[in-house]
Design a protein around this motif. Structure first.
Motif, PDB file in Angstrom:
ATOM      1  N   ALA A 122       5.066  12.467 -12.910  1.00 29.26           N
ATOM      2  CA  ALA A 122       4.274  11.299 -12.552  1.00 29.26           C
ATOM      3  C   ALA A 122       4.885   9.914 -12.754  1.00 29.26           C
ATOM      4  CB  ALA A 122       2.942  11.374 -13.308  1.00 29.26           C
ATOM      5  N   PRO A 123       5.675   9.646 -13.803  1.00 27.67           N
ATOM      6  CA  PRO A 123       5.959   8.240 -14.148  1.00 27.67           C
ATOM      7  C   PRO A 123       6.564   7.380 -13.055  1.00 27.67           C
ATOM      8  CG  PRO A 123       6.489   9.647 -16.006  1.00 27.67           C
ATOM      9  CD  PRO A 123       6.178  10.557 -14.852  1.00 27.67           C
ATOM     10  N   LEU A 124       7.661   7.799 -12.435  1.00 26.04           N
ATOM     11  CA  LEU A 124       8.331   6.938 -11.460  1.00 26.04           C
ATOM     12  C   LEU A 124       7.420   6.629 -10.280  1.00 26.04           C
ATOM     13  CD1 LEU A 124      11.978   6.969 -10.280  1.00 26.04           C
ATOM     14  CD2 LEU A 124      10.167   7.027  -8.568  1.00 26.04           C
ATOM     15  N   VAL A 125       6.728   7.619  -9.768  1.00 27.99           N
ATOM     16  CA  VAL A 125       5.891   7.364  -8.590  1.00 27.99           C
ATOM     17  C   VAL A 125       4.684   6.500  -8.952  1.00 27.99           C
ATOM     18  CG1 VAL A 125       6.674   9.407  -7.336  1.00 27.99           C
ATOM     19  CG2 VAL A 125       4.664   9.601  -8.812  1.00 27.99           C
ATOM     20  N   LEU A 126       4.137   6.693 -10.142  1.00 32.48           N
ATOM     21  CA  LEU A 126       3.008   5.865 -10.569  1.00 32.48           C
ATOM     22  C   LEU A 126       3.420   4.407 -10.695  1.00 32.48           C
ATOM     23  CD1 LEU A 126       1.378   8.059 -13.356  1.00 32.48           C
ATOM     24  CD2 LEU A 126       0.345   7.462 -11.162  1.00 32.48           C
ATOM     25  N   ILE A 127       4.536   4.158 -11.374  1.00 31.04           N
ATOM     26  CA  ILE A 127       4.995   2.787 -11.572  1.00 31.04           C
ATOM     27  C   ILE A 127       5.321   2.139 -10.234  1.00 31.04           C
ATOM     28  CG2 ILE A 127       6.805   1.351 -12.585  1.00 31.04           C
ATOM     29  CD1 ILE A 127       6.944   3.467 -14.868  1.00 31.04           C
ATOM     30  N   THR A 128       5.979   2.882  -9.360  1.00 30.03           N
ATOM     31  CA  THR A 128       6.325   2.354  -8.041  1.00 30.03           C
ATOM     32  C   THR A 128       5.075   1.955  -7.265  1.00 30.03           C
ATOM     33  OG1 THR A 128       8.346   3.684  -7.926  1.00 30.03           O
ATOM     34  CG2 THR A 128       7.432   2.900  -5.841  1.00 30.03           C
ATOM     35  N   ALA A 129       4.109   2.842  -7.199  1.00 26.76           N
ATOM     36  CA  ALA A 129       2.893   2.566  -6.435  1.00 26.76           C
ATOM     37  C   ALA A 129       2.081   1.440  -7.061  1.00 26.76           C
ATOM     38  CB  ALA A 129       2.051   3.840  -6.316  1.00 26.76           C
ATOM     39  N   TRP A 130       1.978   1.432  -8.381  1.00 26.92           N
ATOM     40  CA  TRP A 130       1.222   0.387  -9.092  1.00 26.92           C
ATOM     41  C   TRP A 130       1.849  -0.982  -8.832  1.00 26.92           C
ATOM     42  CZ3 TRP A 130      -2.759   1.212 -12.998  1.00 26.92           C
ATOM     43  CH2 TRP A 130      -3.160   0.043 -13.656  1.00 26.92           C
ATOM     44  N   GLU A 131       3.163  -1.074  -9.024  1.00 28.08           N
ATOM     45  CA  GLU A 131       3.828  -2.359  -8.820  1.00 28.08           C
ATOM     46  C   GLU A 131       3.710  -2.820  -7.371  1.00 28.08           C
ATOM     47  OE1 GLU A 131       7.225  -2.414 -12.334  1.00 28.08           O
ATOM     48  OE2 GLU A 131       7.844  -1.975 -10.276  1.00 28.08           O
ATOM     49  N   ALA A 132       3.859  -1.894  -6.426  1.00 32.24           N
ATOM     50  CA  ALA A 132       3.790  -2.257  -5.009  1.00 32.24           C
ATOM     51  C   ALA A 132       2.397  -2.749  -4.618  1.00 32.24           C
ATOM     52  CB  ALA A 132       4.200  -1.073  -4.141  1.00 32.24           C
ATOM     53  N   LEU A 133       1.372  -1.996  -4.976  1.00 31.62           N
ATOM     54  CA  LEU A 133       0.017  -2.311  -4.524  1.00 31.62           C
ATOM     55  C   LEU A 133      -0.656  -3.389  -5.351  1.00 31.62           C
ATOM     56  CD1 LEU A 133      -1.320   1.283  -3.785  1.00 31.62           C
ATOM     57  CD2 LEU A 133      -0.485  -0.404  -2.137  1.00 31.62           C
ATOM     58  N   TYR A 134      -0.508  -3.320  -6.666  1.00 38.32           N
ATOM     59  CA  TYR A 134      -1.210  -4.256  -7.544  1.00 38.32           C
ATOM     60  C   TYR A 134      -0.385  -5.505  -7.848  1.00 38.32           C
ATOM     61  CZ  TYR A 134      -4.436  -0.336  -8.574  1.00 38.32           C
ATOM     62  OH  TYR A 134      -5.347   0.689  -8.495  1.00 38.32           O
ATOM     63  N   ASP A 135       0.876  -5.304  -8.260  1.00 34.85           N
ATOM     64  CA  ASP A 135       1.692  -6.450  -8.664  1.00 34.85           C
ATOM     65  C   ASP A 135       2.227  -7.237  -7.473  1.00 34.85           C
ATOM     66  OD1 ASP A 135       1.239  -5.466 -11.181  1.00 34.85           O
ATOM     67  OD2 ASP A 135       3.292  -4.776 -11.531  1.00 34.85           O
ATOM     68  N   ARG A 136       2.669  -6.558  -6.420  1.00 33.90           N
ATOM     69  CA  ARG A 136       3.228  -7.250  -5.260  1.00 33.90           C
ATOM     70  C   ARG A 136       2.141  -7.676  -4.273  1.00 33.90           C
ATOM     71  NH1 ARG A 136       6.102  -6.926  -8.538  1.00 33.90           N
ATOM     72  NH2 ARG A 136       8.058  -5.805  -8.810  1.00 33.90           N
ATOM     73  N   ALA A 137       1.337  -6.733  -3.822  1.00 31.56           N
ATOM     74  CA  ALA A 137       0.372  -7.023  -2.754  1.00 31.56           C
ATOM     75  C   ALA A 137      -0.951  -7.579  -3.265  1.00 31.56           C
ATOM     76  CB  ALA A 137       0.113  -5.761  -1.924  1.00 31.56           C
ATOM     77  N   GLY A 138      -1.233  -7.423  -4.551  1.00 31.38           N
ATOM     78  CA  GLY A 138      -2.503  -7.907  -5.079  1.00 31.38           C
ATOM     79  C   GLY A 138      -3.704  -7.245  -4.422  1.00 31.38           C
ATOM     80  N   LEU A 139      -3.592  -5.967  -4.129  1.00 33.21           N
ATOM     81  CA  LEU A 139      -4.651  -5.229  -3.442  1.00 33.21           C
ATOM     82  C   LEU A 139      -5.976  -5.356  -4.185  1.00 33.21           C
ATOM     83  CD1 LEU A 139      -5.178  -3.171  -1.084  1.00 33.21           C
ATOM     84  CD2 LEU A 139      -4.809  -1.379  -2.786  1.00 33.21           C
ATOM     85  N   HIS A 140      -7.057  -5.573  -3.422  1.00 28.41           N
ATOM     86  CA  HIS A 140      -8.362  -5.720  -4.076  1.00 28.41           C
ATOM     87  C   HIS A 140      -9.478  -5.114  -3.230  1.00 28.41           C
ATOM     88  CE1 HIS A 140      -7.827  -9.493  -1.726  1.00 28.41           C
ATOM     89  NE2 HIS A 140      -9.074  -9.253  -1.386  1.00 28.41           N
ATOM     90  N   GLN A 141     -10.651  -5.099  -3.806  1.00 28.92           N
ATOM     91  CA  GLN A 141     -11.812  -4.447  -3.210  1.00 28.92           C
ATOM     92  C   GLN A 141     -12.116  -5.007  -1.826  1.00 28.92           C
ATOM     93  OE1 GLN A 141     -15.102  -4.169  -5.823  1.00 28.92           O
ATOM     94  NE2 GLN A 141     -16.483  -3.259  -4.333  1.00 28.92           N
ATOM     95  N   GLY A 142     -12.433  -4.087  -0.903  1.00 35.87           N
ATOM     96  CA  GLY A 142     -12.834  -4.470   0.433  1.00 35.87           C
ATOM     97  C   GLY A 142     -11.709  -4.568   1.431  1.00 35.87           C
TER      98      GLY A 142
ATOM     99  N   ALA B 293      -5.029   2.843  -4.578  1.00 37.38           N
ATOM    100  CA  ALA B 293      -5.678   1.947  -3.626  1.00 37.38           C
ATOM    101  C   ALA B 293      -7.190   2.141  -3.629  1.00 37.38           C
ATOM    102  CB  ALA B 293      -5.109   2.163  -2.228  1.00 37.38           C
ATOM    103  N   ARG B 294      -7.611   3.389  -3.671  1.00 40.35           N
ATOM    104  CA  ARG B 294      -9.051   3.668  -3.724  1.00 40.35           C
ATOM    105  C   ARG B 294      -9.666   3.154  -5.026  1.00 40.35           C
ATOM    106  NH1 ARG B 294     -12.265   3.568  -1.612  1.00 40.35           N
ATOM    107  NH2 ARG B 294     -13.587   5.383  -1.958  1.00 40.35           N
ATOM    108  N   LEU B 295      -8.936   3.287  -6.129  1.00 44.69           N
ATOM    109  CA  LEU B 295      -9.448   2.787  -7.406  1.00 44.69           C
ATOM    110  C   LEU B 295      -9.601   1.273  -7.395  1.00 44.69           C
ATOM    111  CD1 LEU B 295      -7.462   5.076  -9.871  1.00 44.69           C
ATOM    112  CD2 LEU B 295      -9.948   5.019  -9.571  1.00 44.69           C
ATOM    113  N   ALA B 296      -8.820   0.585  -6.554  1.00 43.78           N
ATOM    114  CA  ALA B 296      -8.956  -0.870  -6.420  1.00 43.78           C
ATOM    115  C   ALA B 296     -10.119  -1.250  -5.505  1.00 43.78           C
ATOM    116  CB  ALA B 296      -7.662  -1.466  -5.873  1.00 43.78           C
ATOM    117  N   GLY B 297     -10.742  -0.264  -4.884  1.00 47.82           N
ATOM    118  CA  GLY B 297     -11.863  -0.532  -3.997  1.00 47.82           C
ATOM    119  C   GLY B 297     -11.476  -0.745  -2.554  1.00 47.82           C
ATOM    120  N   ALA B 298     -10.243  -0.384  -2.183  1.00 52.48           N
ATOM    121  CA  ALA B 298      -9.787  -0.552  -0.809  1.00 52.48           C
ATOM    122  C   ALA B 298     -10.144   0.671   0.036  1.00 52.48           C
ATOM    123  CB  ALA B 298      -8.273  -0.774  -0.782  1.00 52.48           C
TER     124      ALA B 298
END
Length: 332
Positions: free
Chosen positions: A126-146, A166-171
């Motif tokens: 899990a670690p590498l893929v989790l960190i990659t996805a988290w940084e991409a969606l949350y840290d870079r794109a600022g993904l949020h609900q809706g 992404a689903r946990l962010a409400g997207a």
């Protein structure tokens, strides 16, 4: 200790089982881990075929992801003791420090307590893929609900955890897949829309799904051609993140017209740059993901396992493509 070592770049056959000295604690904050499993990632096959990322090294023990039991700790370690189960993403970029081995040494800020709900194989995947996805969606794109988000290669290692984050962010999530079985898989993970890229037009599908406005966030894990195809499917002022080089001859006129924010994601940067604050942030990402696993809000899919001595076979399987989720080496 037993380890898999590459002595020169090349095909999977350059990986050989060798005996190496057990690594020693170098600093007061080091932790010695007896590894139970190691994740296999595309970066491993790239380093094996092209050469190490750490300058002035030719031989290497590969493997960024590890999970195991703490064997010894440095005098300054406060977070762990012998017997603790941990998971982490560190090493494997060149030289003797990697996780295709029976033991690894990591700094305590990098390691996190293994989620109780995961076994060692799942934790190593899990670690590498989790960190990659988290940084991409949350840290870079600022993904949020809706928002509406597109995850390319949704059934892959990074993709299948990106859908969940992404689903946990409400997207709302659309994902590209290669066939009906993978479509069912991404739907189970929470994707609302599965696009078979072999048979369907990405642009037309996303236009229909978004009512013509395009997706707010897109995450490319595939490469330059997919990156180019995604640009016209983006909403104005959208965020397009890629983990790969989008290529120097890329025409960005349409991206500019849409006022897109384009971000590059390389989760190895903290290791390559020796950035302690960034490494600590990645450790915090794992801690928070561990809570999500234990709360039943996140899952990791392991497609296949291989014993350590069959690392070359694992590389062949990964390079053949089409795997759903992750491959893992079992150790001991």
């Amino acid at each position: 200790m037993k380890a898999i070592q590459m002595r020169e770049p090349g095909g999977p056959d350059v990986l050989s089982l060798v005996d190496l000295p057990r690594p020693e604690l170098d600093t007061e904050t080091d932790v010695l881990v007896r590894l139970e499993a190691a994740g296999v990632n595309p970066v491993d096959t790239k380093i094996r075929s092209r050469g190490t990322l750490v300058p002035q090294t030719l031989t290497a023990v590969l493997g960024c992801d590890g999970a195991g039991v703490v064997e010894a700790v440095g005098a300054g370690v406060t977070r762990f003791k012998p017997g603790d189960a941990v998971w982490f993403c560190y090493g494997g970029l060149g030289g003797p420090r990697g996780n295709y081995a029976e033991y690894a040494v990591v700094d305590e800020q990098v390691a996190q307590p293994k989620p109780a709900s995961l076994d060692f194989v799942q934790a190593a995947a899990a670690p590498l893929v989790l960190i990659t996805a988290w940084e991409a969606l949350y840290d870079r794109a600022g993904l949020h609900q809706g928002q509406q988000a597109l995850i390319h290669a949704g059934a892959g290692g990074v993709g299948h955890v990106a859908i969940q984050l992404a689903r946990l962010a409400g997207a709302r999530v659309a994902a590209t897949v290669s066939g009906p079985e993978k479509a069912s898989f991404v739907h189970e993970l929470g994707a609302e829309y599965a696009i078979n890229y072999k048979e369907e037009s990405l642009l037309h599908c996303l236009s229909d799904w978004t009512g013509g406005r395009g997706v707010d966030v897109a995450f490319d894990t595939v490469g330059p051609e997919v990156f180019r195809q995604t640009i016209p499917a983006m909403a104005v002022y959208g965020d397009l993140v890629t983990i790969l080089d989008p290529a120097g001859d890329l025409d960005l006129k349409e991206a500019r017209n849409r006022n897109l924010r384009i971000s590059l994601e390389l989760m190895l940067t903290p290791q390559l740059g020796g950035l302690p604050e960034a490494l600590a942030h990645q450790g915090e990402i794992l801690r928070r993901c561990g809570e999500l696993f234990d709360d039943g809000k996140l899952t990791i899919h392991v497609a296949e396992t291989f014993p350590l001595e069959q690392a070359a076979a694992a590389h062949r399987r990964l390079e053949a493509g089409g795997a759903t989720g992750k491959l893992v080496l079992t150790i001991g």
